[in-house]
Motif scaffolding. Structure first.
Motif, PDB file in Angstrom:
ATOM      1  N   ASN A   1     -27.583 -28.470   1.104  1.00 63.24           N
ATOM      2  CA  ASN A   1     -28.466 -28.497   2.271  1.00 63.24           C
ATOM      3  C   ASN A   1     -28.676 -29.933   2.714  1.00 63.24           C
ATOM      4  OD1 ASN A   1     -31.147 -28.603   3.753  1.00 63.24           O
ATOM      5  ND2 ASN A   1     -30.728 -26.410   3.664  1.00 63.24           N
ATOM      6  N   GLN A   2     -28.259 -30.201   3.927  1.00 64.32           N
ATOM      7  CA  GLN A   2     -28.305 -31.589   4.389  1.00 64.32           C
ATOM      8  C   GLN A   2     -29.736 -32.067   4.611  1.00 64.32           C
ATOM      9  OE1 GLN A   2     -25.634 -32.461   7.609  1.00 64.32           O
ATOM     10  NE2 GLN A   2     -26.519 -34.494   7.956  1.00 64.32           N
ATOM     11  N   THR A   3     -30.631 -31.163   4.900  1.00 67.06           N
ATOM     12  CA  THR A   3     -32.022 -31.553   5.099  1.00 67.06           C
ATOM     13  C   THR A   3     -32.682 -31.971   3.793  1.00 67.06           C
ATOM     14  OG1 THR A   3     -32.247 -30.040   6.963  1.00 67.06           O
ATOM     15  CG2 THR A   3     -34.283 -30.769   5.896  1.00 67.06           C
ATOM     16  N   THR A   4     -32.419 -31.188   2.734  1.00 64.01           N
ATOM     17  CA  THR A   4     -33.226 -31.314   1.515  1.00 64.01           C
ATOM     18  C   THR A   4     -32.461 -31.787   0.292  1.00 64.01           C
ATOM     19  OG1 THR A   4     -32.759 -29.022   0.891  1.00 64.01           O
ATOM     20  CG2 THR A   4     -34.685 -29.407   2.298  1.00 64.01           C
TER      21      THR A   4
ATOM     22  N   GLU B   1     -30.768 -29.837  -1.538  1.00 64.74           N
ATOM     23  CA  GLU B   1     -30.624 -28.712  -2.470  1.00 64.74           C
ATOM     24  C   GLU B   1     -29.159 -28.272  -2.517  1.00 64.74           C
ATOM     25  OE1 GLU B   1     -34.456 -25.926  -2.050  1.00 64.74           O
ATOM     26  OE2 GLU B   1     -33.716 -26.717  -0.150  1.00 64.74           O
TER      27      GLU B   1
ATOM     28  N   ARG C   1     -26.640 -25.168  -3.824  1.00 63.78           N
ATOM     29  CA  ARG C   1     -26.532 -23.799  -4.317  1.00 63.78           C
ATOM     30  C   ARG C   1     -25.045 -23.489  -4.540  1.00 63.78           C
ATOM     31  NH1 ARG C   1     -31.102 -24.746  -5.251  1.00 63.78           N
ATOM     32  NH2 ARG C   1     -32.891 -24.096  -4.024  1.00 63.78           N
TER      33      ARG C   1
ATOM     34  N   THR D   1     -29.449 -28.738 -12.808  1.00 59.89           N
ATOM     35  CA  THR D   1     -30.876 -28.519 -13.083  1.00 59.89           C
ATOM     36  C   THR D   1     -31.398 -29.019 -14.423  1.00 59.89           C
ATOM     37  OG1 THR D   1     -30.449 -26.292 -13.973  1.00 59.89           O
ATOM     38  CG2 THR D   1     -30.957 -26.452 -11.625  1.00 59.89           C
TER      39      THR D   1
ATOM     40  N   ASP E   1     -32.587 -31.010 -17.482  1.00 58.46           N
ATOM     41  CA  ASP E   1     -32.942 -32.405 -17.702  1.00 58.46           C
ATOM     42  C   ASP E   1     -34.135 -32.441 -18.652  1.00 58.46           C
ATOM     43  OD1 ASP E   1     -33.675 -35.050 -17.606  1.00 58.46           O
ATOM     44  OD2 ASP E   1     -33.913 -35.143 -15.437  1.00 58.46           O
TER      45      ASP E   1
ATOM     46  N   THR F   1     -29.986 -33.224  -8.997  1.00 56.63           N
ATOM     47  CA  THR F   1     -31.196 -32.618  -8.446  1.00 56.63           C
ATOM     48  C   THR F   1     -31.351 -33.033  -6.979  1.00 56.63           C
ATOM     49  OG1 THR F   1     -32.318 -34.460  -9.535  1.00 56.63           O
ATOM     50  CG2 THR F   1     -32.454 -32.323 -10.606  1.00 56.63           C
ATOM     51  N   PRO F   2     -32.179 -32.304  -6.224  1.00 56.82           N
ATOM     52  CA  PRO F   2     -32.264 -32.578  -4.780  1.00 56.82           C
ATOM     53  C   PRO F   2     -32.584 -34.034  -4.452  1.00 56.82           C
ATOM     54  CG  PRO F   2     -33.354 -30.501  -5.275  1.00 56.82           C
ATOM     55  CD  PRO F   2     -32.972 -31.111  -6.596  1.00 56.82           C
ATOM     56  N   ASP F   3     -33.409 -34.680  -5.277  1.00 58.41           N
ATOM     57  CA  ASP F   3     -33.754 -36.076  -4.968  1.00 58.41           C
ATOM     58  C   ASP F   3     -32.526 -36.971  -4.970  1.00 58.41           C
ATOM     59  OD1 ASP F   3     -33.872 -35.218  -7.649  1.00 58.41           O
ATOM     60  OD2 ASP F   3     -34.817 -37.079  -8.290  1.00 58.41           O
TER      61      ASP F   3
ATOM     62  N   LEU G   1     -30.178 -35.955  -2.037  1.00 60.09           N
ATOM     63  CA  LEU G   1     -30.757 -36.373  -0.756  1.00 60.09           C
ATOM     64  C   LEU G   1     -30.595 -37.878  -0.550  1.00 60.09           C
ATOM     65  CD1 LEU G   1     -32.278 -35.673   1.794  1.00 60.09           C
ATOM     66  CD2 LEU G   1     -34.420 -35.940   0.520  1.00 60.09           C
TER      67      LEU G   1
ATOM     68  N   ILE H   1     -27.200 -38.364   0.703  1.00 62.57           N
ATOM     69  CA  ILE H   1     -27.041 -37.870   2.078  1.00 62.57           C
ATOM     70  C   ILE H   1     -27.629 -38.879   3.072  1.00 62.57           C
ATOM     71  CG2 ILE H   1     -27.912 -36.132   3.697  1.00 62.57           C
ATOM     72  CD1 ILE H   1     -27.530 -34.063   1.433  1.00 62.57           C
ATOM     73  N   ILE H   2     -28.810 -39.393   2.737  1.00 58.09           N
ATOM     74  CA  ILE H   2     -29.438 -40.362   3.643  1.00 58.09           C
ATOM     75  C   ILE H   2     -28.540 -41.595   3.781  1.00 58.09           C
ATOM     76  CG2 ILE H   2     -31.424 -41.930   3.882  1.00 58.09           C
ATOM     77  CD1 ILE H   2     -33.162 -39.646   2.678  1.00 58.09           C
TER      78      ILE H   2
END
Lengths: 328, 749
Positions: free
Chosen positions: B602-605, B607, B609, B645, B647, B726-728, B731, B734-735
């Motif tokens: 997910n490019q926004t967050t 995440e 899957r 996931t 950790d 993880t998403p952090d 992300l 991505i940023i």
């Protein structure tokens, strides 16, 4: 587990009459029992309220809903009126926990969930919430799931509920019965407390007071979304979440009721953010301005710094989604 | 009963007889359902902590709350004054941490020296679990903390054992002169085995001083020796029972603190004592997989042929522990490269003991090697499958040993075909709304190991067979495959074979670990059955080569007899003894495979899957298609955990395990596990085991996380080198990509 007395209440009056500083009400027990096993919570007495007549979802005179405190999360999420008129609430409920937990967890109990802060959960650690004055180990520790808004030097914990975030966006009120048997209602926003220097005080409930219902106002014409960002696809608490109730009329945003989860000691709402949006045509630049205001005082603790850009992006994406037709 | 016959085999040469191909019951390879399945589903399969003898008392461990130092005092008096408390136990025989797998000796002992936060330092025993737990949790403990606790990896003492280093050729020169190369460092976080059944032991002593321990352990032949050593008694005085084990994943390889504590308390109190760890105890007081840091230096010639391969790793463990995550297990043999450097450094830290967790070495090691290979493919301008195929060596690149069966290239090719690999696009090119879609591939390899194993098979008067061994079934399907092997060899349908496991009164099996259980204990059962067949021939007066056994009948020439007739009132029993031998030096043996993953980012967050996975594997003879498939799926799902996931977090200040429950230690849940397809390529390995199988229990996790990491890159152009993704972390990548203009925001109309 510390030994405790157990009382099954037959009426709300009996429940509040048995209440006190060292007494806890137990309904689904999905959080309280875990905490008691770990001795994070050590009540002297449990008052079982499961037999109380608080299981109905009724329509109110002004067209809203009165949700009994003992309505389970599963039943509330599945109620056709909730699904139709308060979709954000149904979605928030279904994004939380697991089917088994939702079958047990109740509306009142969900509001009173304790934080998932690992330092709160470990009795070997200082924690101002568990033992006022002992200190906060989450500050300077592993604080990936902690608050970026409204935290204090005493506590950076977050409130873990999804349901409460949706209710906050919907403008829900909490109905509370006092020890004198009278019932009052209070806006959910006033119900919760920020940590300040008394993080052990999490809400406005007085000793022995009992939540009897949550009252939802009459539904509004709107599009609704609950967007939850999490580490795995299910059974994880929100890193950040956005509950949004948005309406667009004639190309302009007419309503933008927004609440945020995973970022503060309570479901977070900031009316100034909404004021920026209402009356304006949706655009990315506008959403950025709203996010600027939302995050103006945001502060990361190290491992949770990512929540600041993440919340901005999640808010913007949610607003885009809910205003998409109008923007076209 | 006539005297038990013993049939031995030491694997010093290949067994090309392929005995399991000469029989005709038709059980081998079939997806036979687990004979223990109905009992497990019905809840009648009893696990260690569930069978409590009359009068059992309950013990709860007390945890240390400092990282290092001495226990100055335990307030035993206050605890024993609490309601229902029977006693407080501690002492020099308590275990600091579990024994490492196969140790055959007690680990470091002594409860007064604290080496990590969470170490068991005492046991409170009460009439009820609740009594004991309350006293244990409120136990007054004073410490003399040491001022030299080491919880920070960066400043911890470091060791570089000579035996774990390799320097061949000149890697620096090869890197400098190479056409293509990558020099990248991967890190992975600690993992927990988190078995569904927490560690539990029920100890009881009889009047002769014999200890019976009902435990949850993987390798009873070793656990018995370790427990006896810890208690200072003869091995013969210990009996361990573990007929059902609810998962181990390495954390139950060696005897653990709760077993010794329960035994000591039971002896003193003269009544049985159960100690079942809480979930929190399992996380902090058993073992973890070490965090790793792995510098990968790979270089090729202009054609993408590896000329150098460097794998320098750092891991951690408690002072004095022999185990260190062997990250280069497959690096030694998987790919070519004449200039090689393998470095291994161990940091000594005061943190929960590190030990074997499913596929020790490969699981985190192949995350690094297979992602680095993906990076290398890109700089070489080669498809990642083509790069791997070009670098499959002809012989082991460090010592020239020939390979055993190895269908790596075939697995990659078959997988590419099944998965639709040809449809893979460049990073950022496949989008569905906010979701960016990508595909990744990785090789799978797991060193094939076997272990000594014995099993007894008895053909009984009623024409059924009984298999007895102290081998365990930790959820893997041991009951099923040993049933199949005995049924196949003796011509019996599965419902006429009884397999009894997990009792040290039986001949010692291999135990469950290192993926060796099926090949080793299965070989022992096969050997025992061979001896039984020979007795059947003697009784029938026929030549072994003429004997056919099928559906409960023995046939040779014109003779046909039921097994009841053959056995009469004299059961036939034989013990099979399997020993690994020199074939392990004559051939490089491993199971192989190829992982494919499709993910959505997910490019926004940030995440991630996983949308679908495919594993194509070759692991010698597949004994049971159903349980083999389940093993592979389970391993691949753990690969999702490793990649995304899982950790296990240590606090930076005192090293304590922060996320000690399954709410905050994130194993993948059902919704994280996508449709997973498994395919097996047929092969028979004669050099490893007389039943031609190879290890499969850990193969699924080897490389599956890397396929996901590589798919993330293919989806969005973000190269994750710090797992889990993880998403952090995603992300942040991505940023960076967006800011560099390499990834469009996806919002353009």
């Amino acid at each position: 587990m510390k030994s405790f007395d157990y009382l099954r209440a037959g009426s709300t009056g009996e429940a509040t009459g048995a209440g006190g500083a060292a007494t806890r009400f137990i309904a689904g027990g999905t959080n309280l029992l875990d905490l008691m096993k770990l001795e994070v919570m050590t009540p002297d007495k449990l008052v079982d309220i499961n037999r109380l007549d608080l299981k109905a979802i009724e329509e109110t005179e002004d067209g809203g809903l009165r949700v009994g405190a003992l309505v389970t999360n599963s039943d509330l999420a599945a109620d056709p009126r909730v699904r139709r008129d308060y979709a954000v609430l149904s979605r928030a409920l279904l994004s939380g926990a697991t089917g088994q937990l939702r079958n047990m967890a109740t509306t009142g109990g969900n509001l009173l969930q304790r934080t998932r802060c690992s330092y709160f959960y470990d009795t070997a650690m200082p924690c101002n919430k568990r033992e006022p004055g002992s200190g906060c180990q989450a500050i300077g520790g592993y604080n990936r799931i902690h608050a970026i808004l409204g935290a204090s030097d005493s506590c950076i914990a977050t409130h873990p509920s999804d349901m409460a975030v949706a209710m906050r966006a919907l403008g829900a009120r909490v109905e509370i019965e006092g020890t004198d048997g009278t019932r009052r209602t209070q806006d959910l926003g006033d119900f919760y407390r920020l940590p300040s220097d008394t993080p052990q005080v999490e809400n406005a409930l007085g000793e022995a007071e009992l939540i009897t219902a949550v009252i939802l106002p009459a539904p509004v014409t709107s599009r609704q979304a609950y967007r939850k960002v999490r580490d795995r696809a299910s059974y994880a608490f929100a890193l950040v979440s956005v509950a949004a109730v948005v309406a667009v009329e004639e190309g302009k945003i007419a309503r933008a009721d927004l609440a945020f989860g995973g970022v503060a000691h309570a479901p977070w709402r900031n009316e100034a953010v909404e004021a920026i949006l209402v009356g304006e045509a949706p655009s990315d630049a506008l959403f950025d301005r709203a996010a600027d205001t939302l995050l103006e005082k945001a502060k990361g603790q190290g491992s949770n710094d990512f929540k600041i850009p993440l919340l901005r992006r999640t808010l913007k994406a949610t607003l885009r989604e809910l205003t998409a037709e109008a923007a076209r | 009963m006539s005297e038990t016959i013993i049939r031995k085999m030491q694997m010093d040469e290949p067994d090309e007889r392929r005995v399991l191909d000469l029989t005709s019951q038709g059980l081998i390879g079939r997806p036979v359902t687990r004979p223990d399945g109905p009992a497990k589903v019905a809840g009648t399969a009893s696990y260690a902590g569930e069978i409590l003898p009359e009068g059992t008392a309950f013990g709860v461990l007390v945890r240390a709350t400092i990282a290092k130092g001495k226990v100055a005092s335990l307030d035993e008096a206050s605890a024993t004054a609490m309601p229902g408390v029977l006693g407080v136990f501690t002492g020099e025989r308590f275990l600091r941490n579990p024994a490492q797998g196969g140790a055959d000796a007690a680990p470091v002992q002594g409860a007064s020296e604290v080496a990590y936060f969470g170490q068991p330092i005492g046991l409170v025993v009460g009439e009820t679990y609740e009594d004991a737990r309350h006293a244990a949790y409120t136990m007054g403990v004073t410490y003399e903390p040491a001022d030299d606790a080491s919880v920070d990896l960066d400043t911890a003492k470091s060791e570089r054992p000579d035996a774990k280093q390799l320097d061949q050729g000149d890697l620096d020169a090869a890197m400098a002169g190479a056409a293509h190369g990558v020099d990248v460092t991967y890190t992975t976080t600690p993992d927990s085995s988190a078995p569904m059944e927490p560690h539990a032991s029920v100890a009881s002593w009889d009047e002769e001083g014999v200890l019976t321990l009902r435990g949850s352990y993987q390798m009873l032949r070793h656990n018995r020796i370790e427990l006896a050593d810890a208690l200072g008694i003869e091995t013969e005085k210990v009996r361990i029972l573990a007929p059902f084990v609810g998962g181990g994943f390495g954390s139950k390889l060696g005897i653990a603190p709760e077993a010794v504590a329960a035994s000591i308390a039971a002896k003193a109190l003269k009544r049985p004592v159960v100690v079942a760890m809480t979930r929190q105890h399992v996380f902090e007081g058993t073992i973890r997989r070490s965090e790793t840091s792995q510098r990968m230096r790979l270089c090729t010639d202009a054609d993408g042929r590896l000329t150098g391969f460097g794998h320098d790793s750092k891991v951690s463990n408690l002072p004095g522990e022999s185990f260190s995550e062997p990250l280069a297990m497959t690096t030694h043999f998987l790919y070519r490269g004449e200039n090689r450097r393998i470095g291994h450094e161990i940091r000594r830290v005061n943190r929960t003991c590190a030990g074997s967790v499913r596929a020790p070495g490969e699981a985190p090691g192949m995350l690094a090697t297979e992602c680095a290979m993906d990076e290398l493919a890109e700089v070489c301008g080669l498809d990642p499958i083509e790069l791997r195929k070009r670098n499959i060596p002809d012989q082991q690149p460090e010592n020239g040993t020939p390979y055993g069966t190895r269908l790596l290239a075939e697995c990659l090719e078959e997988g590419a075909h099944r998965f639709g690999w040809a449809d893979r696009k460049a990073p950022g090119e496949r989008r569905e709304g906010e979701w960016l879609i990508g595909m990744g591939v990785a090789s799978a390899a797991r060193t094939n190991m076997t272990a000594p194993a014995s099993a007894r098979v008895t053909l009984r008067a009623d024409g059924t067979a009984l298999v007895e061994t102290d081998m365990t079934d930790i959820g893997t399907g041991t009951y099923a495959i040993l049933t199949q092997i005995a049924g196949e060899m003796l011509g019996l349908p599965a419902d006429r074979v009884e397999v009894t496991l997990g009792d040290t009164d039986f001949p010692p099996g291999s135990g469950s670990g290192g993926s060796w259980g099926a090949s080793s204990t299965g070989a022992a059962v096969m050997l025992a059955c061979e001896a039984v067949r020979e007795q059947v021939c003697l009784r029938m007066g026929v030549e072994p080569s003429a004997l056919t056994m099928r559906d409960g009948e023995a046939m040779a020439g014109n003779t046909r007899r039921t097994l009841e007739e053959v056995v009469g009132d004299e059961p036939v029993a034989a013990t099979g003894d399997f020993e690994p031998g020199s074939t392990t030096e004559q051939r490089v043996m491993a199971s192989y495979g190829a992982h494919f993953a499709e993910v959505a980012v997910n490019q926004t967050t940030g995440e991630v899957r996983v949308r679908r996975m495919l594993g194509v594997f070759s692991a010698g003879r597949i004994l049971n298609e159903r349980t083999a498939r389940s093993q592979c799926i389970g391993g691949m799902i753990w690969g999702i955990g490793e990649a995304l996931t899982e950790d296990l977090v240590h606090d930076p200040r005192d090293g304590h395990v922060v996320n000690r429950d399954l709410a905050e230690y994130h194993v993948p849940v059902n919704l994280d596990a996508p449709p997973i397809e498994i395919a097996f390529l047929e092969e028979l390995e004669d050099w490893g085991s007389p039943i031609q199988s190879k290890g499969i229990g850990e193969l699924g996790i080897c490389g599956s996380g890397a396929a996901i990491g590589n798919a993330i890159y293919n989806a969005c152009g973000v190269r994750i080198r710090d797992f889990p993704a993880t998403p952090d972390k995603v992300l942040a990548g991505i940023i960076s990509e967006e800011e560099a203009g390499r990834l469009s925001s996806g919002q353009e109309k």
